[in-house]
Design a protein around this motif. Structure first.
Motif, PDB file in Angstrom:
ATOM      1  N   GLN A  46       0.830  -1.205   0.000  1.00 57.14           N
ATOM      2  CA  GLN A  46       0.000   0.000   0.000  1.00 57.14           C
ATOM      3  C   GLN A  46       0.864   1.255   0.000  1.00 57.14           C
ATOM      4  O   GLN A  46       0.527   2.247  -0.645  1.00 57.14           O
ATOM      5  CB  GLN A  46      -0.955  -0.012   1.193  1.00 57.14           C
ATOM      6  CG  GLN A  46      -2.032  -1.063   1.073  1.00 57.14           C
ATOM      7  CD  GLN A  46      -3.022  -1.036   2.222  1.00 57.14           C
ATOM      8  OE1 GLN A  46      -2.942  -0.198   3.110  1.00 57.14           O
ATOM      9  NE2 GLN A  46      -3.964  -1.961   2.193  1.00 57.14           N
ATOM     10  N   THR A  47       1.987   1.212   0.682  1.00 57.49           N
ATOM     11  CA  THR A  47       2.899   2.353   0.725  1.00 57.49           C
ATOM     12  C   THR A  47       3.503   2.610  -0.658  1.00 57.49           C
ATOM     13  O   THR A  47       3.584   3.763  -1.106  1.00 57.49           O
ATOM     14  CB  THR A  47       4.019   2.115   1.756  1.00 57.49           C
ATOM     15  OG1 THR A  47       3.408   1.851   3.025  1.00 57.49           O
ATOM     16  CG2 THR A  47       4.938   3.314   1.886  1.00 57.49           C
ATOM     17  N   ALA A  50       0.811   4.022  -2.875  1.00 59.62           N
ATOM     18  CA  ALA A  50       0.562   5.426  -2.534  1.00 59.62           C
ATOM     19  C   ALA A  50       1.612   6.331  -3.175  1.00 59.62           C
ATOM     20  O   ALA A  50       1.280   7.384  -3.725  1.00 59.62           O
ATOM     21  CB  ALA A  50       0.555   5.600  -1.015  1.00 59.62           C
ATOM     22  N   ALA A  51       2.868   5.915  -3.140  1.00 60.48           N
ATOM     23  CA  ALA A  51       3.944   6.722  -3.724  1.00 60.48           C
ATOM     24  C   ALA A  51       3.776   6.846  -5.242  1.00 60.48           C
ATOM     25  O   ALA A  51       3.975   7.922  -5.811  1.00 60.48           O
ATOM     26  CB  ALA A  51       5.302   6.109  -3.389  1.00 60.48           C
ATOM     27  N   MET A  55      -1.404   9.171  -3.876  1.00 56.46           N
ATOM     28  CA  MET A  55      -2.444   9.105  -2.848  1.00 56.46           C
ATOM     29  C   MET A  55      -1.789   8.780  -1.514  1.00 56.46           C
ATOM     30  O   MET A  55      -0.623   8.398  -1.460  1.00 56.46           O
ATOM     31  CB  MET A  55      -3.472   8.026  -3.203  1.00 56.46           C
ATOM     32  CG  MET A  55      -4.198   8.270  -4.520  1.00 56.46           C
ATOM     33  SD  MET A  55      -5.239   6.876  -5.012  1.00 56.46           S
ATOM     34  CE  MET A  55      -6.720   7.288  -4.133  1.00 56.46           C
ATOM     35  N   THR A  56      -2.540   8.894  -0.449  1.00 55.29           N
ATOM     36  CA  THR A  56      -2.017   8.498   0.853  1.00 55.29           C
ATOM     37  C   THR A  56      -2.239   6.997   1.054  1.00 55.29           C
ATOM     38  O   THR A  56      -3.118   6.395   0.424  1.00 55.29           O
ATOM     39  CB  THR A  56      -2.719   9.261   1.988  1.00 55.29           C
ATOM     40  OG1 THR A  56      -4.114   8.904   1.987  1.00 55.29           O
ATOM     41  CG2 THR A  56      -2.561  10.764   1.834  1.00 55.29           C
ATOM     42  N   GLN A  57      -1.459   6.414   1.944  1.00 54.46           N
ATOM     43  CA  GLN A  57      -1.629   4.983   2.235  1.00 54.46           C
ATOM     44  C   GLN A  57      -3.020   4.689   2.785  1.00 54.46           C
ATOM     45  O   GLN A  57      -3.635   3.685   2.395  1.00 54.46           O
ATOM     46  CB  GLN A  57      -0.521   4.502   3.193  1.00 54.46           C
ATOM     47  CG  GLN A  57      -0.604   3.034   3.548  1.00 54.46           C
ATOM     48  CD  GLN A  57      -1.573   2.752   4.694  1.00 54.46           C
ATOM     49  OE1 GLN A  57      -1.687   3.555   5.623  1.00 54.46           O
ATOM     50  NE2 GLN A  57      -2.268   1.641   4.622  1.00 54.46           N
ATOM     51  N   PRO A  58      -3.583   5.546   3.662  1.00 52.36           N
ATOM     52  CA  PRO A  58      -4.949   5.267   4.121  1.00 52.36           C
ATOM     53  C   PRO A  58      -5.982   5.243   2.978  1.00 52.36           C
ATOM     54  O   PRO A  58      -6.928   4.457   3.011  1.00 52.36           O
ATOM     55  CB  PRO A  58      -5.229   6.405   5.106  1.00 52.36           C
ATOM     56  CG  PRO A  58      -3.882   6.782   5.628  1.00 52.36           C
ATOM     57  CD  PRO A  58      -2.966   6.633   4.448  1.00 52.36           C
ATOM     58  N   LYS A  59      -5.796   6.103   1.956  1.00 55.64           N
ATOM     59  CA  LYS A  59      -6.721   6.077   0.804  1.00 55.64           C
ATOM     60  C   LYS A  59      -6.572   4.770   0.039  1.00 55.64           C
ATOM     61  O   LYS A  59      -7.567   4.181  -0.403  1.00 55.64           O
ATOM     62  CB  LYS A  59      -6.456   7.260  -0.143  1.00 55.64           C
ATOM     63  CG  LYS A  59      -6.947   8.579   0.375  1.00 55.64           C
ATOM     64  CD  LYS A  59      -8.453   8.679   0.282  1.00 55.64           C
ATOM     65  CE  LYS A  59      -8.887  10.075   0.677  1.00 55.64           C
ATOM     66  NZ  LYS A  59     -10.319  10.172   0.884  1.00 55.64           N
ATOM     67  N   ARG A  75     -10.364  10.389  -9.277  1.00 54.46           N
ATOM     68  CA  ARG A  75      -9.154   9.989  -8.546  1.00 54.46           C
ATOM     69  C   ARG A  75      -8.815   8.529  -8.825  1.00 54.46           C
ATOM     70  O   ARG A  75      -7.642   8.169  -8.959  1.00 54.46           O
ATOM     71  CB  ARG A  75      -9.355  10.220  -7.035  1.00 54.46           C
ATOM     72  CG  ARG A  75      -8.071  10.098  -6.267  1.00 54.46           C
ATOM     73  CD  ARG A  75      -7.095  11.215  -6.720  1.00 54.46           C
ATOM     74  NE  ARG A  75      -5.750  10.917  -6.289  1.00 54.46           N
ATOM     75  CZ  ARG A  75      -4.782  10.416  -7.097  1.00 54.46           C
ATOM     76  NH1 ARG A  75      -5.018  10.159  -8.345  1.00 54.46           N
ATOM     77  NH2 ARG A  75      -3.579  10.185  -6.626  1.00 54.46           N
TER      78      ARG A  75
END
Length: 106
Positions: A46-47, A50-51, A55-59, A75
């Motif tokens: 997920q990290t 996100a990168a 997006m953010t990891q929580p998204k 998005r």
């Protein structure tokens, strides 16, 4: 609902549940499904996802769990493009009045 009530089912299960935004939810789910498939195929965390997507990891976690209330269709499409996908939107006349709407194919 009574036995005599005439209910017309559709192929969209969310619409069958009489949700106000069923079409939007269906589109988001289809986009998220493809996004999750790509993430799994590439073995991305997920990290890492996100990168890549900005997006953010929580998204990303929300998308992974199909909790899409706070994530726009735009998005989701941008995230797919970030993962080297071509997102194509085609506008054309509906052949039948019943088939007017939006579909997502992958």
């Amino acid at each position: 609902m009574n036995r005599g009530d005439n209910v017309q089912a559709t192929t969209n299960m969310l619409a069958n549940l009489s949700l106000d935004n069923a079409e939007e939810l269906s589109i988001k789910a289809a986009l998220a499904l493809r996004l999750n498939e790509l993430i799994n195929q590439r073995g991305l965390s997920q990290t890492e996802t996100a990168a890549i997507t900005g997006m953010t990891q929580p998204k990303i976690s929300q998308i992974h769990r199909y909790r899409l209330q706070n994530i726009s269709m735009e998005r989701l499409m941008q995230a797919l493009v970030s993962l080297d996908q071509c997102v194509e939107i085609v506008v054309q006349p509906a052949r039948h009045a019943r088939c007017a709407g939006i579909t997502v194919a992958s």
